[in-house]
Design an enzyme around this catalytic site. Structure first.
Site, short mmCIF file in Angstrom:
data_model
loop_
_atom_site.label_atom_id
_atom_site.label_comp_id
_atom_site.label_asym_id
_atom_site.label_seq_id
_atom_site.Cartn_x
_atom_site.Cartn_y
_atom_site.Cartn_z
N SER A 193 42.22 16.64 25.78
CA SER A 193 43.49 17.06 26.34
C SER A 193 43.43 16.86 27.86
CB SER A 193 43.76 18.54 26.03
OG SER A 193 43.86 18.75 24.64
N CYS B 58 46.12 26.24 22.07
CA CYS B 58 45.17 25.13 22.19
C CYS B 58 43.76 25.67 22.07
CB CYS B 58 45.35 24.41 23.52
SG CYS B 58 44.25 22.97 23.70
N ASP C 84 47.73 22.45 19.67
CA ASP C 84 46.83 21.33 19.93
C ASP C 84 45.43 21.88 19.67
OD1 ASP C 84 45.42 19.16 20.77
OD2 ASP C 84 46.06 19.24 22.86
N TRP D 210 41.52 21.90 17.35
CA TRP D 210 40.44 21.08 16.77
C TRP D 210 39.45 22.00 16.07
CZ3 TRP D 210 41.32 21.64 22.03
CH2 TRP D 210 40.41 22.44 22.73
#
Length: 687
Positions: free
Chosen positions: A469, A639, A684, A686
């Protein structure tokens, strides 16, 4: 990876002749002798200029255009159907792949087909006319297999985007098409395997016949085991459906043939780490993208942590003059280089000269992929730039490597781990996955293994670019892209030190005395965006490096605030272990608060007190404020970690909506779904 052709456009000038019309009008005076002379001279000059001169002029000659060698991309010029008919293929395996796993699985399935009396081929949907699916029914015992990965928040991969849109249009009748789908995803994400599930459902709706149930691979657990289990059940059903039989023993056949070159003969054609074009790193040419990365000078690489045993880097990359454009919230892709010590050890273990130049060429002349990576190149380049030597090898790699074990016990051990029995799965899980043995560790721990390096390179997956990012805004840092990343370093259960491929490589890149190391990068656009209206209130939740995109968001709002624009409430939730050690960008956040750009900054330091506190706990304490933001058309951004944090935050938000909005669970879930559909809830994350 396409060749960019240079198009020359020649524009011919059109000469239009005007006609002088003499009107037979009374009272017009006659031309004088001088007038006639001038007109005659002008006419004569015009005849010479437009006719005689052009005939005498030589035709322009152009210097012969020489095109620098590039990695070939095979276009599907004769179509999938014709290829299947002309070469007796009845199985085609399509893949939608972002990181290479789906493509690898597709290749394995196409190879497996030969063991079951069938003949397969692999195809990239991006390079095919997918409306030909309607005609594959013309092939006897036809079977189309789709290995489809889900990317981001339920999206198709880049190479499957057009195919996905084609399915949505629903224009074709797929009756007579036999198909099966294996989906690749991650359960920590909300839209688990959304793309694969949609393809499976949509193909049936369009008339296709599902031969076997959709397989669901979970990368958060053991996607290799999921795939092997699925395909071992899939092929017997195929045999029954088409009346074919397995040929018996597993036959390992090489997909690529190796050619060793004389260095001097191919010197100008040798790849040295480029993605598509030879010499691309020496002679940079825009536009820059995933296949043509820009070598960005690294100008800043500083430590963000103030203590502790971990490291977090703030990196700045100079993109001035590159014509690269980005927005706050986008991602930057970085092409790393493998650890050189590991590369050298592999060469030493196999007793090879790593500077030998070679080419791997697909033995299937009709294959769309002629080489597994850019060729020709040296063994050193392949190990450094093109293959993943850190990820534990999958079971099919072990099975093929077993052929090169001279010790019967080691061979049996490898064969067992490659089998889908409970014993095989458990041994593979313990010895390879849990102990995190990479290819070097396998070679070191099984001394009788002596495989040719070119076969290893054929089997290993491609080394992928790492996406980060972007932690800056172009409104503030126009010619700079910032990266915020924690350096990955740990020891495996076998005591081997292991480093993150990209972060350890980046950490070693330090600008010094004017020298700026270069990093191959490209920008990947994202849907992670600030609201169009700056006056819209926002809540941003990003513990650890999850703060990265929000640094860019806050920079942007600070810029607008200083320009006198009305900026809505900007609220940040940040968390880390200890304030004194890993509170990144603390001074910047404090300054943003002082000048009014950052309305509030809630911090959770999980280990600074007896009871651990996380960002979701703070969010729960601010129910009224959160609900007020939502009811005023505010946006919420998350995020960071998908496995725990993002899920816990979502659950907390759901409870807040239930309580403050006086809704039951079903209505609260519908409320959040509406936020997502309107782009007011963005993640966003992961795993």
């Amino acid at each position: 990876m396409g060749i960019r052709w240079l198009d020359f456009y020649f524009r011919s000038s059109e000469c239009r002749t005007g006609h002088i019309m003499a009107d037979d009008m009374a009272g017009d005076s006659l031309f004088s002798i001088v007038d006639l002379f001038i007109l005659s001279a002008a006419g004569g000059f015009a005849v010479y200029w437009f006719f005689i001169r052009n005939k005498k002029q030589e035709q322009p000659t152009f210097k012969k255009l020489t095109v620098t060698p590039m990695l070939e991309r095979q276009e599907s010029s004769i179509g999938i159907l014709n290829k299947m008919k002309n070469h007796n293929r009845n199985v085609v395996v399509f893949y939608g792949s972002q990181t290479g796993t789906a493509e690898e699985f597709a290749t394995r399935l196409a190879k497996d087909a030969s063991r079951y009396g069938m003949k397969g081929m692999v195809a990239d949907p991006e390079e095919c006319e997918m409306d030909e699916l309607a005609n594959i029914k013309e092939v006897d015992n036809n079977l189309a297999i789709f290995c489809m990965a889900t990317y981001g928040e339920g999206d198709p991969t880049d190479n499957a985007q057009e195919f996905y849109e084609w399915l949505q249009s629903g224009a074709e009748d797929l009756q007579g098409l036999n198909y099966a789908v294996f989906a690749l995803g991650n359960k920590t994400y909300e839209h688990f395997n959304a793309t694969g599930k949609y393809v499976d459902k949509r193909l049936e709706e369009l008339g296709g016949k599902r031969i076997f149930e959709c397989g669901l691979g979970d990368d958060d657990a053991n996607i290799e085991e999921d795939f092997v289990t699925w395909k071992d059940k899939f092929w017997p059903v195929v045999c029954e459906e088409f009346g074919v039989q397995a040929t018996g023993e597993d036959i390992n056949t090489r997909q690529y043939a190796v050619t060793v070159h004389d260095k001097e003969e191919v010197l100008e054609k040798v790849f040295t780490g480029e993605i598509a074009r030879v010499g691309a790193f020496k002679t940079q040419k825009p536009p820059y993208d995933v296949k043509n990365p820009y070598l960005a000078p690294l100008t800043v690489n500083r430590e963000l942590h103030k203590g502790g045993d971990r490291s977090c880097m703030h990196i700045e990359l100079d993109i001035s003059g590159s014509k690269i454009r980005y927005e706050a919230g986008d991602h930057v892709g970085v092409y790393p280089i493998n650890d050189q010590d590991t590369v050298e050890k592999i060469g030493k273990r196999l007793g090879l000269d790593l500077d030998t130049v070679f080419t791997l060429t697909n033995v299937d002349e009709e294959a769309s992929k002629k080489h597994p990576f850019p060729c020709p190149c040296s063994y050193r380049t392949a190990l450094s730039h093109y293959v993943d030597i850190q990820t534990p090898p999958r079971t099919h790699v072990l099975r093929e490597l077993s052929e090169y074990a001279s010790d019967p016990k080691e061979k049996e051990f490898l064969v067992t781990m490659a089998q889908s029995t409970e014993e095989g799965k458990n041994k593979y899980l313990d010895w390879v996955v849990k102990d995190h043995r990479n290819i070097l560790a396998v070679l070191e721990d099984l001394p009788s293994l002596d495989p040719p390096l070119d076969h290893i390179l054929e089997l290993l997956p491609r080394l992928q670019a790492r996406l980060y990012s972007i932690s800056s805004s172009p409104k503030v840092q126009t010619d700079t892209i910032c990266i915020t990343a924690v350096v990955v370093e740990y020891s495996t259960p076998t005591g081997r030190p292991t480093k993150g491929v990209a972060t350890s490589w980046l950490k070693a890149k330090q600008p010094d005395n004017g020298h700026k190391p270069r990093v191959p990068i490209y920008v990947r656009k994202s849907q992670f965006r600030l609201p169009f209206k700056p006056s819209t209130p926002v809540i941003m939740i990003g513990p650890g490096t999850g703060l990265a995109p929000f640094r860019g968001f806050i920079q942007e709002r600070d810029f607008l605030h200083k320009e006198g624009k009305q900026v809505g409430d900007t609220i940040v939730y940040f968390g880390c272990r200890r304030k004194s050690e890993d509170f990144i960008y603390e001074e910047e956040l404090s300054e943003f608060q002082k000048n009014g750009s950052l309305t509030k900054c809630y911090t959770a330091f999980s280990r600074d007190q007896a009871q651990k506190v996380y960002v979701q706990h703070l969010l729960d304490q601010n129910k009224d404020e959160t609900w007020n933001v939502l009811e005023n058309n505010g946006h919420i951004y998350i995020c960071g970690d998908a496995r725990n944090m993002a899920r816990d935050v979502l659950n907390t938000l759901e409870r807040i909506i239930m309580e403050k909005g006086e809704m039951d669970k079903t209505k609260a879930e519908a409320y959040i779904k509406k936020l997502q559909n309107k782009g007011r809830y963005s993640a966003d994350v992961w795993s």
